[in-house]
Design an enzyme around this catalytic site. Structure first.
Site, PDB file in Angstrom:
ATOM      1  N   ILE A 237     -14.409   9.806  -4.087  1.00 16.65           N
ATOM      2  CA  ILE A 237     -13.457   9.904  -2.978  1.00 16.65           C
ATOM      3  C   ILE A 237     -12.570  11.113  -3.250  1.00 16.65           C
ATOM      4  O   ILE A 237     -12.173  11.353  -4.405  1.00 16.65           O
ATOM      5  CB  ILE A 237     -12.613   8.613  -2.860  1.00 16.65           C
ATOM      6  CG1 ILE A 237     -13.493   7.356  -2.795  1.00 16.65           C
ATOM      7  CG2 ILE A 237     -11.644   8.694  -1.682  1.00 16.65           C
ATOM      8  CD1 ILE A 237     -14.424   7.261  -1.591  1.00 16.65           C
TER       9      ILE A 237
ATOM     10  N   LYS B 151     -14.054  -1.383 -14.882  1.00 12.63           N
ATOM     11  CA  LYS B 151     -14.390  -1.576 -13.461  1.00 12.63           C
ATOM     12  C   LYS B 151     -15.429  -2.681 -13.282  1.00 12.63           C
ATOM     13  O   LYS B 151     -15.411  -3.401 -12.286  1.00 12.63           O
ATOM     14  CB  LYS B 151     -14.863  -0.252 -12.856  1.00 12.63           C
ATOM     15  CG  LYS B 151     -13.760   0.807 -12.788  1.00 12.63           C
ATOM     16  CD  LYS B 151     -12.579   0.333 -11.962  1.00 12.63           C
ATOM     17  CE  LYS B 151     -11.513   1.369 -11.757  1.00 12.63           C
ATOM     18  NZ  LYS B 151     -10.382   0.891 -10.933  1.00 12.63           N
TER      19      LYS B 151
ATOM     20  N   ARG C  91       4.456   3.734 -11.027  1.00 13.40           N
ATOM     21  CA  ARG C  91       5.213   3.837 -12.285  1.00 13.40           C
ATOM     22  C   ARG C  91       6.285   4.876 -12.146  1.00 13.40           C
ATOM     23  O   ARG C  91       7.404   4.730 -12.601  1.00 13.40           O
ATOM     24  CB  ARG C  91       4.286   4.343 -13.411  1.00 13.40           C
ATOM     25  CG  ARG C  91       3.574   3.330 -14.153  1.00 13.40           C
ATOM     26  CD  ARG C  91       2.614   4.005 -15.082  1.00 13.40           C
ATOM     27  NE  ARG C  91       1.860   5.064 -14.412  1.00 13.40           N
ATOM     28  CZ  ARG C  91       0.942   5.800 -14.988  1.00 13.40           C
ATOM     29  NH1 ARG C  91       0.667   5.601 -16.251  1.00 13.40           N
ATOM     30  NH2 ARG C  91       0.299   6.735 -14.320  1.00 13.40           N
TER      31      ARG C  91
ATOM     32  N   TYR D 209     -13.824   3.288 -18.832  1.00 20.16           N
ATOM     33  CA  TYR D 209     -13.583   3.126 -17.388  1.00 20.16           C
ATOM     34  C   TYR D 209     -14.643   2.202 -16.763  1.00 20.16           C
ATOM     35  O   TYR D 209     -14.318   1.285 -15.999  1.00 20.16           O
ATOM     36  CB  TYR D 209     -13.624   4.514 -16.748  1.00 20.16           C
ATOM     37  CG  TYR D 209     -13.303   4.562 -15.276  1.00 20.16           C
ATOM     38  CD1 TYR D 209     -11.989   4.448 -14.826  1.00 20.16           C
ATOM     39  CD2 TYR D 209     -14.306   4.760 -14.336  1.00 20.16           C
ATOM     40  CE1 TYR D 209     -11.696   4.525 -13.465  1.00 20.16           C
ATOM     41  CE2 TYR D 209     -14.018   4.836 -12.983  1.00 20.16           C
ATOM     42  CZ  TYR D 209     -12.704   4.717 -12.555  1.00 20.16           C
ATOM     43  OH  TYR D 209     -12.414   4.797 -11.214  1.00 20.16           O
TER      44      TYR D 209
ATOM     45  N   ASN E  73       1.369   4.903  -4.137  1.00 19.50           N
ATOM     46  CA  ASN E  73       2.163   6.097  -3.814  1.00 19.50           C
ATOM     47  C   ASN E  73       1.304   7.325  -3.596  1.00 19.50           C
ATOM     48  O   ASN E  73       1.777   8.331  -3.109  1.00 19.50           O
ATOM     49  CB  ASN E  73       3.207   6.365  -4.916  1.00 19.50           C
ATOM     50  CG  ASN E  73       2.579   6.544  -6.278  1.00 19.50           C
ATOM     51  OD1 ASN E  73       1.653   5.814  -6.624  1.00 19.50           O
ATOM     52  ND2 ASN E  73       3.036   7.505  -7.037  1.00 19.50           N
TER      53      ASN E  73
HETATM   54  P1  NDP Z   1      -4.778   8.430  -8.375  1.00 20.77           P
HETATM   55  O1  NDP Z   1      -4.805   8.946  -9.773  1.00 20.77           O
HETATM   56  O2  NDP Z   1      -4.546   9.363  -7.240  1.00 20.77           O
HETATM   57  O3  NDP Z   1      -3.711   7.242  -8.261  1.00 20.77           O
HETATM   58  C1  NDP Z   1      -3.642   6.259  -9.258  1.00 20.77           C
HETATM   59  C2  NDP Z   1      -2.526   5.318  -8.897  1.00 20.77           C
HETATM   60  O4  NDP Z   1      -2.451   4.307  -9.917  1.00 20.77           O
HETATM   61  C3  NDP Z   1      -1.172   6.013  -8.843  1.00 20.77           C
HETATM   62  O5  NDP Z   1      -0.418   5.480  -7.782  1.00 20.77           O
HETATM   63  C4  NDP Z   1      -0.553   5.638 -10.179  1.00 20.77           C
HETATM   64  O6  NDP Z   1       0.861   5.547 -10.146  1.00 20.77           O
HETATM   65  C5  NDP Z   1      -1.106   4.246 -10.371  1.00 20.77           C
HETATM   66  N1  NDP Z   1      -1.032   3.817 -11.758  1.00 20.77           N
HETATM   67  C6  NDP Z   1      -1.694   4.330 -12.820  1.00 20.77           C
HETATM   68  N2  NDP Z   1      -1.340   3.668 -13.939  1.00 20.77           N
HETATM   69  C7  NDP Z   1      -0.456   2.725 -13.578  1.00 20.77           C
HETATM   70  C8  NDP Z   1       0.272   1.732 -14.264  1.00 20.77           C
HETATM   71  N3  NDP Z   1       0.175   1.567 -15.585  1.00 20.77           N
HETATM   72  N4  NDP Z   1       1.092   0.922 -13.562  1.00 20.77           N
HETATM   73  C9  NDP Z   1       1.219   1.072 -12.226  1.00 20.77           C
HETATM   74  N5  NDP Z   1       0.570   1.994 -11.510  1.00 20.77           N
HETATM   75  C10 NDP Z   1      -0.255   2.815 -12.185  1.00 20.77           C
HETATM   76  O7  NDP Z   1      -6.161   7.640  -8.230  1.00 20.77           O
HETATM   77  P2  NDP Z   1      -7.102   7.343  -6.966  1.00 20.77           P
HETATM   78  O8  NDP Z   1      -6.318   7.128  -5.747  1.00 20.77           O
HETATM   79  O9  NDP Z   1      -8.193   8.311  -6.984  1.00 20.77           O
HETATM   80  O10 NDP Z   1      -7.732   5.945  -7.459  1.00 20.77           O
HETATM   81  C11 NDP Z   1      -7.201   4.688  -7.070  1.00 20.77           C
HETATM   82  C12 NDP Z   1      -8.139   3.607  -7.592  1.00 20.77           C
HETATM   83  O11 NDP Z   1      -9.451   3.828  -7.095  1.00 20.77           O
HETATM   84  C13 NDP Z   1      -8.251   3.590  -9.113  1.00 20.77           C
HETATM   85  O12 NDP Z   1      -8.341   2.257  -9.568  1.00 20.77           O
HETATM   86  C14 NDP Z   1      -9.542   4.322  -9.359  1.00 20.77           C
HETATM   87  O13 NDP Z   1     -10.140   3.944 -10.579  1.00 20.77           O
HETATM   88  C15 NDP Z   1     -10.368   3.879  -8.163  1.00 20.77           C
HETATM   89  N6  NDP Z   1     -11.457   4.785  -7.831  1.00 20.77           N
HETATM   90  C16 NDP Z   1     -11.227   6.083  -7.470  1.00 20.77           C
HETATM   91  C17 NDP Z   1     -12.280   6.897  -7.123  1.00 20.77           C
HETATM   92  C18 NDP Z   1     -12.098   8.305  -6.681  1.00 20.77           C
HETATM   93  O14 NDP Z   1     -13.108   8.973  -6.415  1.00 20.77           O
HETATM   94  N7  NDP Z   1     -10.900   8.818  -6.531  1.00 20.77           N
HETATM   95  C19 NDP Z   1     -13.659   6.407  -7.172  1.00 20.77           C
HETATM   96  C20 NDP Z   1     -13.796   5.033  -7.562  1.00 20.77           C
HETATM   97  C21 NDP Z   1     -12.719   4.264  -7.864  1.00 20.77           C
HETATM   98  P3  NDP Z   1       1.798   6.752 -10.684  1.00 20.77           P
HETATM   99  O15 NDP Z   1       1.844   7.738  -9.577  1.00 20.77           O
HETATM  100  O16 NDP Z   1       3.087   6.098 -10.923  1.00 20.77           O
HETATM  101  O17 NDP Z   1       1.154   7.303 -11.921  1.00 20.77           O
END
Ligand code: NDP
Length: 241
Positions: A180, A151, A40, A147, A17
Site C-alpha cells: 500500500i 502478522k 505515540r 514482522y 494519525n
Molecule cells: P505507518 O508507518 O505509516 O503508520 C504506523 C502507525 O502505527 C503510526 O500511526 C504510528 O504512530 C503507529 N504506531 C507504531 N508504533 C506504535 C506504538 N508502539 N504505539 C502506538 N502506535 C504506534 O504504517 P502504515 O500505515 O503503512 O501501516 C499501518 C498498518 O498496516 C501496520 O500494522 C502495517 O504493518 C500494516 N501494513 C502496511 C502495509 C503497507 O504497504 N503500508 C502492508 C501490509 C500491512 P506514530 O506516528 O505515533 O509513530
C-alpha cells in the site's frame, strides 16, 4: 469532533494519525461515527477525529487512553488494531531485541488493546474487532522473520477471539494488505518497488482507502455473520496462499 448521535458508534483506530490507519479513521468519520485515533507521537488524526496519545507497548498507556475515550464517548464498540512497525534484517543478523520489539508492537500491542476493549464489549454485549495484518503473514518475506511472525499471529488471535466471544456478540476479523502506498513503503528503493509491482497481478500498489473499504465492510451490519475471516487487499499478490 463529530456530533454524537444515537447511531454513532465509538470507533478506536490505533496508529490512526497517518498512513492506512488515517484512511480508516477518515472512512469512519465520513460514516458519522465517533472516531478516536491513537498515536505515540501525539500527531493528530484526520479532521473530525479525536486524538489520544497511547503507546501500544505500554498497558498503562493503553488503559489511560481507554479511560479517556470511555469518559467522553462511552465504551469502544469498534476496534481497529492497526499500529505496526517493521525492523527488517536477514535472520542471521536479526537482533533478538528487534524480533521482540516488532512482536511487542504488532502482536502483543494488539493483544493489549483488544483485551482492554473487551471490557467495554461485555458491557455493550457487542463489539467488532479488525486486525491489520499483512500479506507477508502468510507468504513470508526475506528479512521479515519478526514482522511475518507478528502478522501471522494476528490470524490466530482473531480466530481464538471468534471462538471465545462469538456468542457474546463480538466478531474478530483480519484485513491483510499487500503493498500500500504509505510512508512504510515509500522508504523502499525504486528498484525494489518496481520488482514488487511486477509481482502484483493488478500491477500497482494499493491505496490506503482500499484497505479502509474492507475494514468498514467487516464492521458493518451486513458482516455480522463474518468472523475469523481474512480479507486480503493485495491486488492478488497472495493468491494461492
Ligand atoms: P505507518 O508507518 O505509516 O503508520 C504506523 C502507525 O502505527 C503510526 O500511526 C504510528 O504512530 C503507529 N504506531 C507504531 N508504533 C506504535 C506504538 N508502539 N504505539 C502506538 N502506535 C504506534 O504504517 P502504515 O500505515 O503503512 O501501516 C499501518 C498498518 O498496516 C501496520 O500494522 C502495517 O504493518 C500494516 N501494513 C502496511 C502495509 C503497507 O504497504 N503500508 C502492508 C501490509 C500491512 P506514530 O506516528 O505515533 O509513530
Amino acid at each position: 469532533m463529530t456530533e454524537q448521535t444515537s447511531t454513532a458508534r465509538t470507533v478506536l483506530v490505533t496508529g490512526g494519525n497517518r498512513g492506512i490507519g488515517r484512511a480508516i479513521a477518515e472512512a469512519f468519520v465520513a460514516a458519522g461515527d465517533n472516531v478516536v485515533v491513537t498515536s505515540r507521537s501525539g500527531g493528530d488524526g484526520p479532521d473530525g477525529a479525536h486524538t489520544v496519545r497511547a503507546d501500544v507497548t505500554d498497558s498503562a498507556s493503553v488503559d489511560a487512553a481507554f479511560k479517556e475515550i470511555e469518559a467522553q464517548f462511552g465504551p469502544v464498540e469498534v476496534l481497529v488494531a492497526n499500529a505496526g512497525v517493521t525492523k527488517d534484517a536477514l535472520l542471521v543478523r536479526m537482533k533478538e531485541a528487534d524480533f521482540q520489539d516488532v512482536i511487542d508492537t504488532n502482536l502483543t500491542g494488539a493483544f493489549r488493546v483488544v483485551q482492554r476493549a473487551t471490557k467495554g464489549f461485555m458491557r455493550l454485549k457487542r463489539g467488532r474487532v479488525v486486525f491489520i495484518s499483512s500479506v507477508v503473514g502468510y507468504t513470508g518475506a526475506p528479512g521479515q522473520v519478526n514482522y511475518a511472525s507478528s502478522k501471522a499471529g494476528l490470524v490466530g488471535m482473531a480466530r481464538a477471539i471468534t471462538r471465545e466471544l462469538g456468542s457474546r456478540g463480538v466478531t474478530a476479523n483480519v484485513v491483510a494488505p499487500g503493498y500500500i502506498d504509505t510512508a512504510m513503503t515509500q522508504e523502499l528503493p525504486e528498484e525494489v518497488k518496481e520488482n514488487y509491482r511486477s509481482m502484483i497481478p493488478v500491477n500497482r500498489f494499493g491505496h490506503a482507502s482500499e484497505v479502509a473499504a474492507a475494514v468498514t465492510y467487516l464492521v458493518s451490519e451486513g458482516a455480522a455473520y463474518v468472523s475469523g475471516a481474512i480479507i486480503p487487499v493485495d491486488g492478488g499478490l497472495g493468491v494461492g496462499h
